[in-house]
Scaffold this motif. Structure first.
Motif, PDB file in Angstrom:
ATOM      1  N   ALA A  37       0.834  -1.206   0.000  1.00 67.96           N
ATOM      2  CA  ALA A  37       0.000   0.000   0.000  1.00 67.96           C
ATOM      3  C   ALA A  37       0.869   1.257   0.000  1.00 67.96           C
ATOM      4  O   ALA A  37       0.587   2.234  -0.714  1.00 67.96           O
ATOM      5  CB  ALA A  37      -0.935  -0.012   1.201  1.00 67.96           C
ATOM      6  N   ALA A  38       1.954   1.244   0.794  1.00 67.10           N
ATOM      7  CA  ALA A  38       2.858   2.394   0.827  1.00 67.10           C
ATOM      8  C   ALA A  38       3.546   2.596  -0.529  1.00 67.10           C
ATOM      9  O   ALA A  38       3.698   3.723  -1.002  1.00 67.10           O
ATOM     10  CB  ALA A  38       3.902   2.206   1.925  1.00 67.10           C
ATOM     11  N   MET A  39       3.957   1.502  -1.157  1.00 66.41           N
ATOM     12  CA  MET A  39       4.591   1.603  -2.463  1.00 66.41           C
ATOM     13  C   MET A  39       3.619   2.159  -3.499  1.00 66.41           C
ATOM     14  O   MET A  39       4.001   2.962  -4.358  1.00 66.41           O
ATOM     15  CB  MET A  39       5.095   0.222  -2.904  1.00 66.41           C
ATOM     16  CG  MET A  39       6.260  -0.304  -2.075  1.00 66.41           C
ATOM     17  SD  MET A  39       6.713  -2.001  -2.500  1.00 66.41           S
ATOM     18  CE  MET A  39       7.337  -1.782  -4.156  1.00 66.41           C
ATOM     19  N   ASN A  40       2.364   1.749  -3.417  1.00 65.29           N
ATOM     20  CA  ASN A  40       1.362   2.285  -4.340  1.00 65.29           C
ATOM     21  C   ASN A  40       1.149   3.778  -4.125  1.00 65.29           C
ATOM     22  O   ASN A  40       0.980   4.539  -5.092  1.00 65.29           O
ATOM     23  CB  ASN A  40       0.042   1.528  -4.176  1.00 65.29           C
ATOM     24  CG  ASN A  40       0.126   0.106  -4.681  1.00 65.29           C
ATOM     25  OD1 ASN A  40       0.925  -0.200  -5.564  1.00 65.29           O
ATOM     26  ND2 ASN A  40      -0.686  -0.783  -4.130  1.00 65.29           N
ATOM     27  N   ARG A  41       1.165   4.203  -2.849  1.00 69.63           N
ATOM     28  CA  ARG A  41       1.010   5.628  -2.576  1.00 69.63           C
ATOM     29  C   ARG A  41       2.200   6.417  -3.114  1.00 69.63           C
ATOM     30  O   ARG A  41       2.032   7.519  -3.664  1.00 69.63           O
ATOM     31  CB  ARG A  41       0.853   5.867  -1.077  1.00 69.63           C
ATOM     32  CG  ARG A  41      -0.483   5.393  -0.508  1.00 69.63           C
ATOM     33  CD  ARG A  41      -0.741   6.002   0.867  1.00 69.63           C
ATOM     34  NE  ARG A  41       0.266   5.637   1.836  1.00 69.63           N
ATOM     35  CZ  ARG A  41       0.210   4.563   2.610  1.00 69.63           C
ATOM     36  NH1 ARG A  41      -0.826   3.736   2.513  1.00 69.63           N
ATOM     37  NH2 ARG A  41       1.171   4.295   3.476  1.00 69.63           N
ATOM     38  N   ILE A  42       3.400   5.869  -2.952  1.00 67.98           N
ATOM     39  CA  ILE A  42       4.592   6.539  -3.471  1.00 67.98           C
ATOM     40  C   ILE A  42       4.510   6.652  -4.995  1.00 67.98           C
ATOM     41  O   ILE A  42       4.804   7.698  -5.574  1.00 67.98           O
ATOM     42  CB  ILE A  42       5.857   5.770  -3.050  1.00 67.98           C
ATOM     43  CG1 ILE A  42       6.059   5.869  -1.532  1.00 67.98           C
ATOM     44  CG2 ILE A  42       7.088   6.301  -3.784  1.00 67.98           C
ATOM     45  CD1 ILE A  42       7.176   4.992  -1.015  1.00 67.98           C
ATOM     46  N   ASN A  43       4.103   5.574  -5.630  1.00 62.42           N
ATOM     47  CA  ASN A  43       3.979   5.586  -7.088  1.00 62.42           C
ATOM     48  C   ASN A  43       2.945   6.612  -7.541  1.00 62.42           C
ATOM     49  O   ASN A  43       3.163   7.361  -8.501  1.00 62.42           O
ATOM     50  CB  ASN A  43       3.595   4.192  -7.566  1.00 62.42           C
ATOM     51  CG  ASN A  43       3.670   4.054  -9.069  1.00 62.42           C
ATOM     52  OD1 ASN A  43       4.339   4.830  -9.729  1.00 62.42           O
ATOM     53  ND2 ASN A  43       2.981   3.085  -9.616  1.00 62.42           N
ATOM     54  N   GLU A  68       4.378  10.092  -7.152  1.00 65.41           N
ATOM     55  CA  GLU A  68       5.335  10.401  -8.218  1.00 65.41           C
ATOM     56  C   GLU A  68       4.616  10.751  -9.514  1.00 65.41           C
ATOM     57  O   GLU A  68       4.994  11.696 -10.225  1.00 65.41           O
ATOM     58  CB  GLU A  68       6.260   9.197  -8.443  1.00 65.41           C
ATOM     59  CG  GLU A  68       7.286   8.970  -7.334  1.00 65.41           C
ATOM     60  CD  GLU A  68       8.336  10.071  -7.303  1.00 65.41           C
ATOM     61  OE1 GLU A  68       8.584  10.686  -8.354  1.00 65.41           O
ATOM     62  OE2 GLU A  68       8.897  10.319  -6.224  1.00 65.41           O
ATOM     63  N   ARG A  69       3.565   9.991  -9.830  1.00 63.20           N
ATOM     64  CA  ARG A  69       2.821  10.264 -11.065  1.00 63.20           C
ATOM     65  C   ARG A  69       2.090  11.606 -10.971  1.00 63.20           C
ATOM     66  O   ARG A  69       1.999  12.344 -11.961  1.00 63.20           O
ATOM     67  CB  ARG A  69       1.833   9.136 -11.342  1.00 63.20           C
ATOM     68  CG  ARG A  69       2.520   7.819 -11.683  1.00 63.20           C
ATOM     69  CD  ARG A  69       1.520   6.709 -11.997  1.00 63.20           C
ATOM     70  NE  ARG A  69       2.207   5.475 -12.295  1.00 63.20           N
ATOM     71  CZ  ARG A  69       2.674   5.140 -13.498  1.00 63.20           C
ATOM     72  NH1 ARG A  69       2.542   5.990 -14.508  1.00 63.20           N
ATOM     73  NH2 ARG A  69       3.279   3.988 -13.701  1.00 63.20           N
ATOM     74  N   GLU A  70       1.551  11.928  -9.790  1.00 65.42           N
ATOM     75  CA  GLU A  70       0.902  13.230  -9.621  1.00 65.42           C
ATOM     76  C   GLU A  70       1.918  14.364  -9.769  1.00 65.42           C
ATOM     77  O   GLU A  70       1.616  15.422 -10.335  1.00 65.42           O
ATOM     78  CB  GLU A  70       0.232  13.295  -8.248  1.00 65.42           C
ATOM     79  CG  GLU A  70      -1.015  12.418  -8.140  1.00 65.42           C
ATOM     80  CD  GLU A  70      -1.618  12.471  -6.756  1.00 65.42           C
ATOM     81  OE1 GLU A  70      -1.051  13.182  -5.895  1.00 65.42           O
ATOM     82  OE2 GLU A  70      -2.651  11.810  -6.539  1.00 65.42           O
ATOM     83  N   LYS A  71       3.130  14.139  -9.267  1.00 64.89           N
ATOM     84  CA  LYS A  71       4.181  15.144  -9.398  1.00 64.89           C
ATOM     85  C   LYS A  71       4.517  15.375 -10.866  1.00 64.89           C
ATOM     86  O   LYS A  71       4.634  16.528 -11.319  1.00 64.89           O
ATOM     87  CB  LYS A  71       5.427  14.676  -8.641  1.00 64.89           C
ATOM     88  CG  LYS A  71       6.607  15.619  -8.758  1.00 64.89           C
ATOM     89  CD  LYS A  71       7.825  15.056  -8.032  1.00 64.89           C
ATOM     90  CE  LYS A  71       9.043  15.951  -8.220  1.00 64.89           C
ATOM     91  NZ  LYS A  71      10.238  15.379  -7.541  1.00 64.89           N
ATOM     92  N   VAL A  72       4.668  14.295 -11.613  1.00 66.71           N
ATOM     93  CA  VAL A  72       4.968  14.424 -13.045  1.00 66.71           C
ATOM     94  C   VAL A  72       3.824  15.118 -13.769  1.00 66.71           C
ATOM     95  O   VAL A  72       4.039  15.990 -14.626  1.00 66.71           O
ATOM     96  CB  VAL A  72       5.243  13.031 -13.651  1.00 66.71           C
ATOM     97  CG1 VAL A  72       5.402  13.129 -15.168  1.00 66.71           C
ATOM     98  CG2 VAL A  72       6.495  12.419 -13.034  1.00 66.71           C
ATOM     99  N   ALA A  73       2.575  14.738 -13.412  1.00 65.09           N
ATOM    100  CA  ALA A  73       1.417  15.376 -14.046  1.00 65.09           C
ATOM    101  C   ALA A  73       1.388  16.874 -13.746  1.00 65.09           C
ATOM    102  O   ALA A  73       1.103  17.696 -14.630  1.00 65.09           O
ATOM    103  CB  ALA A  73       0.132  14.706 -13.561  1.00 65.09           C
TER     104      ALA A  73
END
Length: 328
Positions: free
Chosen positions: A173-179, A182-187
């Motif tokens: 779950a933590a890894m999914n949140r990190i991912n 990261e995607r929100e940051k790129v967006a």
């Protein structure tokens, strides 16, 4: 009478002995034959004979490629518990059937023990991300260790695969949140870049518009000045001096402006002064101001000329005695 009874018994006994002395071995299988509990021979696929009662089939060995799935739970270098599913594909070496049958009691348990030992020695050296990236290294280490250990028992390790890596649910779950972060940051970066491009394009368009507008205004004023110059020349030709001509042009533009305002039905603009006498007053005031301005300008020119005439000229320096001696 006795012979009549014994004949059928002997025939039945002969059939029993005959059938117990014949056996078959399936394809990709080997049978181990023993006599009185001692190893006698290995029989491969096909029809075979043995001595009834004396010879016994001790067991059969499967020569097909087999797969054993081992689930190992261990800890990574960054203290994350993870479950690894290791699939081991192995086969009994056909020339080493004796060792496979007599040296090893339970090959599955032996392989499982070695898999546990290797995985729990290799994975704690890696971080969780490295386990996913270097799972082939774990598989190679397992195969190398198993080949060294199982070859002595007549088994060949064909392939080892890490088929599943399952961290703890909270870690996933933590890894999914990190991912997701990261995607929100790129967006967000892409959105900001798009907005920047829009703003830059808009600013460039506005700058170009202002430049063209300024160029248009400059051209307009240039043409107006040229028209005024021509108007003044025409008026000078009929005996009207420059001051009177300029005042007349200004008054004419004043009335043209009043006319254009009057033609607009929805205009709230009021031009002051707008009385009939205001035009005459404005004309007289402008002529007087132009005359006064010229007089002041002429007086300043005369004053500056007198100051320049009264200012003493700088004296030239005489040559030094050394310079005169050199000249002589």
């Amino acid at each position: 009478m006795i012979a009549t009874i014994l004949v059928p018994i002997l025939v039945v006994f002969a059939f029993i002995i005959l059938f117990t002395g014949i056996f078959t071995v399936k394809q990709q299988t080997s049978a181990i034959l023993e006599r009185f509990g001692k190893y006698r021979s290995i029989r491969n696929s096909g029809l075979h004979f043995k001595v009834p009662i004396i010879d016994q089939i001790a067991g059969r060995i499967n020569l097909k490629v087999q797969q054993l799935d081992v689930l190992v739970e261990t800890k990574t270098k960054d203290d994350v518990f993870v479950k690894l599913k290791i699939s081991v594909q192995f086969q009994v070496i056909k020339t080493n059937v004796y060792d496979a049958f007599y040296k090893l009691e339970s090959p599955h348990d032996q392989i499982t023990a070695y898999v546990f030992d290797v995985v729990r020695a290799e994975v704690p050296k890696m971080k969780l991300d490295d386990v996913f990236e270097r799972k082939d290294d774990v598989a190679i280490a397992v195969k190398r260790e198993l080949n060294q250990a199982m070859s002595d028992y007549g088994y060949d390790i064909i392939k080892t695969l890490v088929t599943d890596i399952d961290p703890d649910s909270q870690v996933k779950a933590a890894m999914n949140r990190i991912n997701a972060a990261e995607r929100e940051k790129v967006a967000a970066e892409y959105i900001a870049e798009a907005e920047r491009i829009k703003i830059v394009a808009k600013a460039r368009a506005e700058a170009e518009s202002k430049r063209l507008q300024g160029q248009g205004i400059a051209d307009q004023r240039r043409e107006i000045a040229r028209g005024l110059e021509e108007s003044v020349d025409v008026l000078n030709n009929v005996g009207i001096n420059s001051q009177e001509a300029s005042a007349l042009i200004v008054v004419t533009q004043h009335y043209d402006t009043l006319q254009s305002i009057g033609e607009s039905t929805h205009s709230n603009l009021i031009l002051l002064p707008n009385s009939p006498q205001a035009g005459s007053d404005m004309l007289n005031n402008m002529i007087a101001s132009f005359t006064a301005s010229n007089q002041i300008g002429e007086a300043m020119k005369e004053k500056n000329a007198k100051l320049l005439a009264a200012k003493p000229k700088p004296k030239r320096k005489r040559d030094t005695p050394d310079r005169e001696e050199e000249t002589e």
